[in-house]
Write an enzyme that holds these catalytic residues in place. Structure first.
Site, PDB file in Angstrom:
ATOM      1  N   GLU A   1       0.837  -1.197   0.000  1.00 18.12           N
ATOM      2  CA  GLU A   1       0.000   0.000   0.000  1.00 18.12           C
ATOM      3  C   GLU A   1       0.876   1.253   0.000  1.00 18.12           C
ATOM      4  O   GLU A   1       1.928   1.293   0.637  1.00 18.12           O
ATOM      5  CB  GLU A   1      -0.881  -0.026   1.251  1.00 18.12           C
ATOM      6  CG  GLU A   1      -1.865   1.112   1.380  1.00 18.12           C
ATOM      7  CD  GLU A   1      -2.685   1.030   2.657  1.00 18.12           C
ATOM      8  OE1 GLU A   1      -3.812   1.553   2.658  1.00 18.12           O
ATOM      9  OE2 GLU A   1      -2.204   0.447   3.659  1.00 18.12           O
TER      10      GLU A   1
ATOM     11  N   LYS B   1      -9.925   0.969  -2.458  1.00 23.45           N
ATOM     12  CA  LYS B   1     -10.102   0.449  -1.096  1.00 23.45           C
ATOM     13  C   LYS B   1     -11.492   0.792  -0.554  1.00 23.45           C
ATOM     14  O   LYS B   1     -11.903   1.955  -0.548  1.00 23.45           O
ATOM     15  CB  LYS B   1      -9.016   1.043  -0.196  1.00 23.45           C
ATOM     16  CG  LYS B   1      -8.993   0.513   1.233  1.00 23.45           C
ATOM     17  CD  LYS B   1      -7.852   1.186   1.983  1.00 23.45           C
ATOM     18  CE  LYS B   1      -7.751   0.712   3.421  1.00 23.45           C
ATOM     19  NZ  LYS B   1      -6.672   1.453   4.146  1.00 23.45           N
TER      20      LYS B   1
ATOM     21  N   CYS C   1      -5.089  -3.533   2.752  1.00 23.25           N
ATOM     22  CA  CYS C   1      -4.805  -3.281   4.170  1.00 23.25           C
ATOM     23  C   CYS C   1      -6.013  -3.473   5.092  1.00 23.25           C
ATOM     24  O   CYS C   1      -6.365  -4.587   5.432  1.00 23.25           O
ATOM     25  CB  CYS C   1      -4.198  -1.881   4.333  1.00 23.25           C
ATOM     26  SG  CYS C   1      -3.296  -1.664   5.905  1.00 23.25           S
TER      27      CYS C   1
END
Length: 265
Positions: free
Chosen positions: A40, A110, A151
């Protein structure tokens, strides 16, 4: 399929970060990887005041990794970057996947944003500057189905079940900048859980070490098989780890322990 996780210590110098990422990709290609996964925010992890201007998918960031994929003849998942968002105050946290010819094969924004506020201890609201994505993404890599996440998504098992069931994913990828204080207790446990419950390989590439301002990432990038066994793990430094994914083993596990087929909800 041979995969490589590339573990990086991105700081506040974008040019240096991209150079370090390219060197890791070179190492992955030399090791025979078909797919390399970067962490990331691979291009910048530092003070907000120095954040590069958000870019479209086909901007400088995308062009850099498209060229790397094309030159190395390798699939590249370019971690994530700040994509230009829906308004001037918000970006997207976006992963790009490039094929061996450098063509963009998938884009994932995300979905789950890290908003934590504990009075007197910590205040981190990712949603202040980042807009959430809305779509799950699975991409076909030469016959292998790859489900995308980033993440903090790791804490939401319903996302991965959708990737595995609705998207027929066989491999789940997790580029991350997982914090040290949570990573040392939760990172491996959550990764192995996602692998076991969805009977998928999990390929997780993390940032490692200190990053300004006052942020330390856990690292321990790893590849996990559908039984929950760690096949490869990076040491606590900038490095790569390589593993071979055996799709026949995945099919055998799903046949002999058919938990996905037996689900009721």
């Amino acid at each position: 399929m041979r995969v490589a996780v590339c573990q990086l210590n991105a700081r506040d110098d974008r040019k240096a970060n991209l150079g370090a990422a390219r060197r890791l990709l070179d190492r992955a290609a030399a090791a025979g990887a078909d797919l390399a996964v970067l962490p990331e925010y691979v291009d910048y992890l530092g003070p907000a005041s120095g954040l590069p201007a958000p870019e479209p998918v086909d901007g400088e960031f995308g062009a850099f990794f498209a060229a790397a994929a094309r030159e190395l003849r390798m699939w590249v998942l370019a971690g994530s970057f700040h994509e230009a968002g829906p308004d001037p105050a918000h970006t997207y946290n976006t992963s790009l996947v490039f094929d061996r010819d450098g063509r963009l094969a998938a884009t994932y924004r995300k979905i789950h944003l890290y908003d934590v506020e504990i009075p007197g201890r910590v205040s981190y609201l990712e949603s202040r500057g980042v807009a959430p994505g809305a779509e799950t993404v699975v991409v076909d890599i030469e016959g292998v189905r790859l489900g995308l996440s980033i993440c903090y998504d790791l804490r939401f098992p319903e996302l991965y079940r959708r990737l595995a069931v609705d998207g027929d994913a066989q491999v789940l990828v997790v580029p991350a900048a997982f914090m040290l204080h949570t990573g040392r207790d939760h990172w491996e446990v959550l990764l192995r859980a996602r692998a076991i419950e969805n009977q998928c390989y999990v390929v997780a590439a993390g940032q490692i070490g200190d990053h300004d301002p006052g942020r330390t990432c856990f690292g321990r990038s790893m590849v996990i098989d559908p039984w929950g066994t760690v096949l490869a793990q990076a040491p606590d430094t900038v490095s790569i780890a390589v593993a071979d994914l055996d799709l026949q083993r995945l099919r055998t596990i799903r046949t002999e322990l058919p938990s996905l087929a037996n689900r009721r909800l």
